[in-house]
Design a protein around this motif. Sequence first.
Motif, PDB file in Angstrom:
ATOM      1  N   PHE A 189       0.729  -1.346   0.014  1.00  0.00           N
ATOM      2  CA  PHE A 189      -0.193   0.006  -0.017  1.00  0.00           C
ATOM      3  C   PHE A 189       0.836   1.222  -0.080  1.00  0.00           C
ATOM      4  O   PHE A 189       0.664   2.270  -0.697  1.00  0.00           O
ATOM      5  N   GLU A 231      -3.264  -5.890   1.640  1.00  0.00           N
ATOM      6  CA  GLU A 231      -2.350  -5.432   0.584  1.00  0.00           C
ATOM      7  C   GLU A 231      -2.042  -6.177  -0.664  1.00  0.00           C
ATOM      8  O   GLU A 231      -2.112  -5.728  -1.835  1.00  0.00           O
ATOM      9  N   ILE A 253      -5.711   2.829   2.718  1.00  0.00           N
ATOM     10  CA  ILE A 253      -4.334   2.800   2.924  1.00  0.00           C
ATOM     11  C   ILE A 253      -3.769   3.656   3.937  1.00  0.00           C
ATOM     12  O   ILE A 253      -4.647   4.749   4.355  1.00  0.00           O
TER      13      ILE A 253
END
Lengths: 434, 330
Positions: B4, B100, B330
């Motif tokens: 991320f 992720e 994120i």
Amino acid sequence: MFEYMGDRISSAIKNIRGMGKITESNINEAMREIRLALLEADVNYSVVKEFTSKVKEKALGQNVENSLKPDELFIKIVKDELVELLGREYVPISTKNNFEVIMLCGLQGSGKTTTAGKLANMLRKKYNRKPLLVAGDIYRPAAIEQLKQIGSSLNIPVFSEDKKVLEIVTDAINYAKEEKLDYVIIDTAGRLQIDEVLMEELKEIEKNVNLSEVILVIDAMMGQDAINVINGFNDSLNVTGCILTKMDGDTKGGVALSLRHLTNIPIKFLGTSEKMDGLNEFYPERMAKRILDMGDILSIAEKVEDVISEDDAKKQAEKMKKGTFDLEDFLQTFKQIKKLGPLENILKMLPGARNMGINNINIDPKDMAHIEAIILSMTPYERRHPEILKASRKQRIAKGSGRSVEEVNRLLKQFDTMKELMKQMNSGKFKMPF
Amino acid sequence: MGLFDKLKNIVAKKSAVLDKNEKEEIINYEKGLKKTREEFVSKLNILGFKYTKVSEEYFEELENILIMADIGVNTVMKFMDKLRKRVKEENITDTEYLKEVIVDELLIIYVEGESLSDKIKINENGPTVILMVGVNGVGKTTTIAKLAYKYKSEDKSVMLIAGDTFRAGASEQLKIWADKTDSLFYGKSESDAASVIYDGLLLAKEKNVDIVLIDTAGRLQNKVNLMKELEKINKVIGTHIEGAPHETLLVIDAQTGQNGIMQAKAFKEITNITGIVLTKLDGTAKGGIVLAIKEEVNLPVKFIGLGEKMTDLKPFDIENYIYGLFKDMI
């Protein structure tokens, strides 16, 4: 539409054929196929889950009846559940009041304006109503022009003026009453269900006008987001029915399956061609049968009734029975079939279309014209007695129609096959796939 | 560094070297994808709350979320197999980390294989011809208006040709857009589409226009006669201007489900589709179908429509798109 879904299901149940009874292990694969087929058809994920578990539960709980083989029983369960999902009954559009006002709404590009024209055409033809089309899409460039052109092609009046939408609608209703028109159809601008400003505009109409129906027009190609759209419109407005458009594409139209089940809003019509008569009533039972390739003879019959006179049909049926059906009759039938619209739509509705491999035929209207040209290049005597056609005659016909001798031969062969098929049907040898 | 963070870095780095306009672009992406993101991410987040450990149930729900984003059954199934394999190989148990990996793998679907240009090919020796095709109601005409606006604001001369001679009001609609964007217009209703385009291109060549945008009638990809007409149009375009059409853009509605794959396949067979314009992404639809189309038909997305304003057509950027979808996470 839906072909692929039926395809996968019918290939999956082949395994069950010949088994003594339905068990968990012998329907596992079928269940998986059904699940994937439904997902690929864009049926809502949660509906798929519920549907498959219901079918499974019912199938396992069944004692195989004497009259039905396990695969037949399984198909019956799937069909019944599909019918259930699709809402069981056909819910017609409101025609009980002497004066009706309905409003069409939906996303951009779902086909509202075209559908408005088709609805007006159908209400006039089938219910003898005097419709008025109201141009309520004041935003999209030329939307009013589009409705006007549709109106003039159908010879149906279109009301438009340069005002706010609610004013247009109230003025249109007054106009309709003055002109003794009795069915007002309001076309509105496409909008996102999350566009609060534009949704407010529709709410205003709903609040101030006595609407018989609020119809949501939905593109049959919609994916999983369909449910958000439907719920969004339904939360703001009292949606009374849906029309699924663009069903003549090769979309599997899974949204039809999700719609009724998740919202309880009935589907009223399907849009099935770009022509102004391309609006079909939605019968859940027939649709379920079509999905499973069990055919939809009733819809064909209705379509035929609309365009072909009963006398003509009887005469030809009689000839088919007697086996005296010749190319002259074929030509007449051909001309009538052309009136039915795209032939592939009709073929798809035949029972067992998939088994005969005619469910995915794409017919080029030009090929149809070629066939007609070939027959027209024959003398009336030749049409009555195609067996006299030998090399030199065939050459003449080919030249006359601008086609090749091979094509003439192919046509004659097809005609023979067709005649043979008719004989079988009449002698009862023709076996229906279900 | 987590994946991320990498993505965030890429986008951040991009914006560091970018001018103001381009920065705005990223903000626009985020705004336009807001509705899309909210649902998608909240679902993934809930999944993270529910399962702290990776389990079969986790996979099943993830599969559900991806299918609901219209990514396509085949693509999702393959994706899930790959993910399962990776989880096993790398011994991933933490669902936070797995999130992720998911974003990473989604990016890979799009960037894998041939790298395809997302730029519009410009003809150096004469008009650049861009042909717009697609099924009914996807927004071809509106997209043309937005493209015309874009090129006009780049000081190019633009001409619009009304190749949709079928739908009522289509030619009028395009004419209004031509007037609004101050572009040239050529159209003749009730005539054959190919002949209108033929005449229009002749005029474009004569006037030496920079960009020619050709509108065509919406056609469902299974209609043989309409697809044949498109074939003819395609042939005609090449007669006046060499190498034309320089771009053939297939316009797809972000709301489209699995049928989008069939659309891409069928139109690619008939014309040389060079890219996709994904419209109506400002709604709640995820437009996941572009991932499936990239994987199964190998077509890149060139533009996305994020709203009704003239400036709402944006060049597609996969990193911005994925970032736009997952920003809150994120």
